[in-house]
Design a protein around this motif. Structure first.
Motif, PDB file in Angstrom:
ATOM      1  N   ALA A   1       0.828  -1.310   0.033  1.00  0.00           N
ATOM      2  CA  ALA A   1      -0.077  -0.053  -0.020  1.00  0.00           C
ATOM      3  C   ALA A   1       0.932   1.241  -0.131  1.00  0.00           C
ATOM      4  CB  ALA A   1      -0.842  -0.101   1.168  1.00  0.00           C
ATOM      5  N   SER A   2       1.681   1.190   0.866  1.00  0.00           N
ATOM      6  CA  SER A   2       2.591   2.732   0.976  1.00  0.00           C
ATOM      7  C   SER A   2       3.362   2.762  -0.232  1.00  0.00           C
ATOM      8  CB  SER A   2       3.483   2.647   2.184  1.00  0.00           C
ATOM      9  OG  SER A   2       4.548   1.652   2.234  1.00  0.00           O
ATOM     10  N   PHE A   3       4.060   1.694  -1.038  1.00  0.00           N
ATOM     11  CA  PHE A   3       5.009   1.858  -2.017  1.00  0.00           C
ATOM     12  C   PHE A   3       3.889   2.300  -3.105  1.00  0.00           C
ATOM     13  CE2 PHE A   3       7.179  -1.289   0.761  1.00  0.00           C
ATOM     14  CZ  PHE A   3       8.489  -0.545   0.833  1.00  0.00           C
ATOM     15  N   THR A   4       2.495   1.523  -3.124  1.00  0.00           N
ATOM     16  CA  THR A   4       1.990   1.972  -4.284  1.00  0.00           C
ATOM     17  C   THR A   4       1.519   3.556  -4.468  1.00  0.00           C
ATOM     18  OG1 THR A   4       1.027  -0.015  -4.398  1.00  0.00           O
ATOM     19  CG2 THR A   4      -0.156   1.627  -5.418  1.00  0.00           C
ATOM     20  N   GLU A   5       1.451   3.849  -3.217  1.00  0.00           N
ATOM     21  CA  GLU A   5       1.091   5.308  -2.931  1.00  0.00           C
ATOM     22  C   GLU A   5       2.348   6.496  -3.232  1.00  0.00           C
ATOM     23  OE1 GLU A   5      -0.679   8.413   0.418  1.00  0.00           O
ATOM     24  OE2 GLU A   5      -0.384   6.227   1.223  1.00  0.00           O
ATOM     25  N   GLN A   6       3.196   5.692  -2.956  1.00  0.00           N
ATOM     26  CA  GLN A   6       4.650   6.370  -2.960  1.00  0.00           C
ATOM     27  C   GLN A   6       4.872   6.559  -4.715  1.00  0.00           C
ATOM     28  OE1 GLN A   6       7.397   7.376  -0.310  1.00  0.00           O
ATOM     29  NE2 GLN A   6       7.155   8.847  -1.703  1.00  0.00           N
ATOM     30  N   VAL A   7       4.753   5.623  -5.423  1.00  0.00           N
ATOM     31  CA  VAL A   7       4.853   5.574  -6.776  1.00  0.00           C
ATOM     32  C   VAL A   7       4.021   6.766  -7.638  1.00  0.00           C
ATOM     33  CG1 VAL A   7       4.503   4.261  -8.812  1.00  0.00           C
ATOM     34  CG2 VAL A   7       5.687   3.167  -6.930  1.00  0.00           C
ATOM     35  N   ALA A   8       2.880   7.091  -7.020  1.00  0.00           N
ATOM     36  CA  ALA A   8       2.056   7.834  -7.519  1.00  0.00           C
ATOM     37  C   ALA A   8       2.716   9.346  -7.679  1.00  0.00           C
ATOM     38  CB  ALA A   8       0.866   8.242  -6.844  1.00  0.00           C
ATOM     39  N   THR A   9       3.583   9.665  -6.812  1.00  0.00           N
ATOM     40  CA  THR A   9       4.259  10.916  -6.806  1.00  0.00           C
ATOM     41  C   THR A   9       5.796  10.834  -7.191  1.00  0.00           C
ATOM     42  OG1 THR A   9       4.694  11.080  -4.559  1.00  0.00           O
ATOM     43  CG2 THR A   9       2.806  12.215  -5.261  1.00  0.00           C
ATOM     44  N   ALA A  10       6.181   9.595  -7.562  1.00  0.00           N
ATOM     45  CA  ALA A  10       7.683   9.380  -7.801  1.00  0.00           C
ATOM     46  C   ALA A  10       8.291   9.914  -9.218  1.00  0.00           C
ATOM     47  CB  ALA A  10       8.070   7.533  -7.736  1.00  0.00           C
ATOM     48  N   ARG A  11       9.316  10.047  -9.158  1.00  0.00           N
ATOM     49  CA  ARG A  11      10.179  10.627 -10.317  1.00  0.00           C
ATOM     50  C   ARG A  11      11.272   9.765 -10.783  1.00  0.00           C
ATOM     51  NH1 ARG A  11      12.710  16.304  -8.587  1.00  0.00           N
ATOM     52  NH2 ARG A  11      13.934  15.649 -10.489  1.00  0.00           N
ATOM     53  N   SER A  12      11.391  10.027 -12.267  1.00  0.00           N
ATOM     54  CA  SER A  12      12.717   9.326 -12.759  1.00  0.00           C
ATOM     55  C   SER A  12      13.832  10.117 -12.439  1.00  0.00           C
ATOM     56  CB  SER A  12      12.288   9.655 -14.555  1.00  0.00           C
ATOM     57  OG  SER A  12      13.432   9.498 -14.926  1.00  0.00           O
ATOM     58  N   ARG A  13      14.939   9.377 -12.327  1.00  0.00           N
ATOM     59  CA  ARG A  13      16.173  10.058 -11.994  1.00  0.00           C
ATOM     60  C   ARG A  13      16.772  10.672 -13.497  1.00  0.00           C
ATOM     61  NH1 ARG A  13      18.414   4.014 -10.378  1.00  0.00           N
ATOM     62  NH2 ARG A  13      16.232   3.829 -11.129  1.00  0.00           N
ATOM     63  N   THR A  14      16.363  10.416 -14.254  1.00  0.00           N
ATOM     64  CA  THR A  14      16.800  10.780 -15.589  1.00  0.00           C
ATOM     65  C   THR A  14      16.098  11.918 -16.213  1.00  0.00           C
ATOM     66  OG1 THR A  14      16.000   9.176 -17.029  1.00  0.00           O
ATOM     67  CG2 THR A  14      18.219   8.896 -16.333  1.00  0.00           C
ATOM     68  N   GLY A  15      15.039  12.237 -15.467  1.00  0.00           N
ATOM     69  CA  GLY A  15      13.845  13.288 -15.715  1.00  0.00           C
ATOM     70  C   GLY A  15      14.495  14.613 -16.245  1.00  0.00           C
ATOM     71  N   LYS A  16      15.155  15.157 -15.489  1.00  0.00           N
ATOM     72  CA  LYS A  16      15.826  16.550 -15.628  1.00  0.00           C
ATOM     73  C   LYS A  16      17.069  16.507 -16.465  1.00  0.00           C
ATOM     74  CE  LYS A  16      13.051  18.877 -12.149  1.00  0.00           C
ATOM     75  NZ  LYS A  16      13.170  20.179 -11.035  1.00  0.00           N
ATOM     76  N   LEU A  17      17.793  15.777 -16.068  1.00  0.00           N
ATOM     77  CA  LEU A  17      19.488  15.857 -16.627  1.00  0.00           C
ATOM     78  C   LEU A  17      19.462  14.725 -17.604  1.00  0.00           C
ATOM     79  CD1 LEU A  17      21.563  15.959 -13.385  1.00  0.00           C
ATOM     80  CD2 LEU A  17      20.868  17.640 -14.916  1.00  0.00           C
ATOM     81  N   GLY A  18      18.765  13.695 -18.120  1.00  0.00           N
ATOM     82  CA  GLY A  18      18.777  12.812 -19.163  1.00  0.00           C
ATOM     83  C   GLY A  18      20.177  12.023 -18.935  1.00  0.00           C
ATOM     84  N   GLU A  19      21.019  12.179 -20.095  1.00  0.00           N
ATOM     85  CA  GLU A  19      22.223  11.435 -20.255  1.00  0.00           C
ATOM     86  C   GLU A  19      23.146  11.840 -19.100  1.00  0.00           C
ATOM     87  OE1 GLU A  19      23.362  11.277 -24.592  1.00  0.00           O
ATOM     88  OE2 GLU A  19      21.766  12.652 -24.544  1.00  0.00           O
ATOM     89  N   ALA A  20      23.170  13.068 -18.395  1.00  0.00           N
ATOM     90  CA  ALA A  20      24.051  13.688 -17.551  1.00  0.00           C
ATOM     91  C   ALA A  20      23.760  13.227 -16.246  1.00  0.00           C
ATOM     92  CB  ALA A  20      23.880  15.196 -17.752  1.00  0.00           C
ATOM     93  N   TRP A  21      22.603  12.367 -16.025  1.00  0.00           N
ATOM     94  CA  TRP A  21      22.182  12.021 -14.545  1.00  0.00           C
ATOM     95  C   TRP A  21      23.544  11.158 -14.007  1.00  0.00           C
ATOM     96  CZ3 TRP A  21      20.431  11.685 -10.134  1.00  0.00           C
ATOM     97  CH2 TRP A  21      20.461  10.951  -9.354  1.00  0.00           C
ATOM     98  N   PRO A  22      24.258  10.301 -14.660  1.00  0.00           N
ATOM     99  CA  PRO A  22      25.358   9.563 -13.768  1.00  0.00           C
ATOM    100  C   PRO A  22      26.192  10.443 -13.273  1.00  0.00           C
ATOM    101  CG  PRO A  22      24.820   8.494 -15.844  1.00  0.00           C
ATOM    102  CD  PRO A  22      23.804   9.800 -15.830  1.00  0.00           C
ATOM    103  N   GLU A  23      26.482  11.561 -13.844  1.00  0.00           N
ATOM    104  CA  GLU A  23      27.494  12.686 -13.067  1.00  0.00           C
ATOM    105  C   GLU A  23      26.847  13.074 -11.695  1.00  0.00           C
ATOM    106  OE1 GLU A  23      28.529  15.461 -16.249  1.00  0.00           O
ATOM    107  OE2 GLU A  23      28.765  13.997 -17.778  1.00  0.00           O
ATOM    108  N   ALA A  24      25.479  13.290 -11.991  1.00  0.00           N
ATOM    109  CA  ALA A  24      24.914  13.976 -10.923  1.00  0.00           C
ATOM    110  C   ALA A  24      25.061  12.977  -9.685  1.00  0.00           C
ATOM    111  CB  ALA A  24      23.560  14.533 -10.984  1.00  0.00           C
ATOM    112  N   ALA A  25      24.674  11.626  -9.975  1.00  0.00           N
ATOM    113  CA  ALA A  25      24.587  10.736  -8.921  1.00  0.00           C
ATOM    114  C   ALA A  25      25.921  10.402  -8.483  1.00  0.00           C
ATOM    115  CB  ALA A  25      24.099   9.235  -9.712  1.00  0.00           C
TER     116      ALA A  25
END
Length: 407
Positions: free
Chosen positions: A356-380
């Protein structure tokens, strides 16, 4: 920053992609047409039970579409290299599964075919997972299910201490302090110097309004201050800098942590300890009223550019089938993941209340690459380097991000 090996691999893939377009996958030529009776598939579910559970879904789709499948499973760490090799020999599979943070990088090479080419219906999917599979406005794959993070808690320990599951950072710190006793810590999390450490930090950063496009902002360092306070205050072990998420689970199961940050993939292991009474809640926020935002994990099924148009069209049907309502619910229930069609949430939770809590959490969850795209590994990399600096006392949270960003 990206490792030299990663950069070299992706550069080579970009160079090889045009060659793959002139070649073909198993059977057929560059303009191959006609009936399609088989599809090749590559994924990294190489260990049971996941391998067999996914196989059942693949078999259902094969039967529905009237094709046979030739499936190859490889270790996750080897998948990108396998894609390189298959591109070089002009034998990319008809259907390729990718970890969702890798989709944009591979799409950027021209190695994937956009689903709009085949009129695949992408409506009704959680925004975060579509964002992960989108490159330059085109959706390149679908994920039948996803996972995310939450806070697990030992029900017996919290009840004995008169502690409620935390919803804010102050409640988390107070609960963790009260639950710390002897060799038991109040909370455990993974601050390891890998993508796991960054992944576990994201919900605290994002929920506070921090952003990977500006890792030196106060909202980001505030989240790291929370982790630092938990460690320096003795409510979390200093060993979190070395713990993977599996290690965190082991601490929780052994009763050495009353709470833990972790994902639903740990539920099968928790079920093996029948005396452990547990539940979970969403990741706490700094202030009441903020939205809890966690990262999305999970795999995306894509259609590589093989040059065989008939097979690519059939592969697109296969990708659509894998993410059908039936397969989403079956895979989610069997693997403790969350369906990506938001309309299925109610039915799924009724079947698997533990989610239940994980399903609720997914509703507002985000992609790691959503803003940086290919540059995400550098930020990580900057994130987990900063975590190490702060939790080992080598820098304040604010300075840790400045030093890590400069490095």
């Amino acid at each position: 920053m990206k490792t030299p090996r990663r950069i070299a691999s992706l550069t080579a893939l970009a160079a090889l992609a045009p060659l793959a377009l002139a070649g073909c996958s198993s059977g057929g030529g560059a303009g191959g047409g006609g009936d399609v009776d088989s599809l090749s598939i590559v994924d990294y579910y190489n260990n049971d039970p996941d391998k067999s559970l996914v196989q059942a879904a693949l078999d259902r789709c094969a039967a529905d579409l009237g094709v046979s499948i030739n499936r190859e499973t490889v270790p996750g760490k080897d998948l990108i290299q396998k894609v390189l090799q298959r591109a070089s020999s002009k034998t990319l599979p008809d259907v390729l599964m990718l970890d969702n943070p890798d989709v944009q990088e591979i799409a950027a090479t021209g190695g994937l075919s956009p689903l709009s080419t085949y009129n695949v219906d992408t409506s009704g999917f959680a925004d975060g997972i579509l964002e992960a599979a989108t490159y330059e406005g085109e959706v390149y794959g679908l994920a039948p299910t996803v996972n995310t993070l939450g806070i697990y808690y030992n029900k017996d320990l919290l009840q004995a201490a008169g502690v409620q599951p935390p919803t804010t950072w102050e409640e988390l710190k107070a609960a963790a302090a009260k639950l710390t006793e002897g060799d038991r810590y109040g909370v455990a999390f993974s601050g390891i110097a890998t993508y796991e450490g960054s992944w576990q930090f994201l919900p605290f950063m994002w929920s506070n309004g921090g952003d990977e496009t500006d890792l030196t902002s106060p909202k980001v360092s505030q989240a790291l201050s929370l982790w630092q306070d938990l460690v320096t205050g003795g409510s979390a072990s200093a060993s979190v800098i070395n713990w993977s998420q599996a290690d965190v689970k082991d601490q929780f199961v052994a009763g050495k942590a009353a709470m833990m940050v972790n994902g639903p993939w740990q539920i099968p292991a928790l079920r093996k300890s029948p005396d452990l009474a547990w539940d979970s809640v969403k990741i706490p926020v700094r202030e009441a009223g903020q939205e809890s935002v966690a990262p999305l994990g999970g795999e995306v099924w894509t259609v590589p550019e093989t040059g065989n148009k008939a097979k690519q069209a059939k592969a697109a049907e296969f990708v659509e089938c894998i993410s059908s309502d039936e397969n989403q619910l079956a895979l989610a229930e069997a693997r403790f993941t969350v369906p990506t069609r938001t309309a299925l949430a109610g039915e799924y939770v009724s079947r698997v209340p533990e989610m239940a809590s994980f399903t609720e959490q997914v509703a507002t969850a985000r992609s790691r690459t959503g803003k940086l795209g290919e540059a995400w590994p550098e930020a990580a990399t900057v994130i987990y380097d900063a975590i190490q600096l702060a939790l080992t006392g080598k820098a304040s949270p604010a300075d840790a991000f400045k030093q890590a960003s400069a490095g």
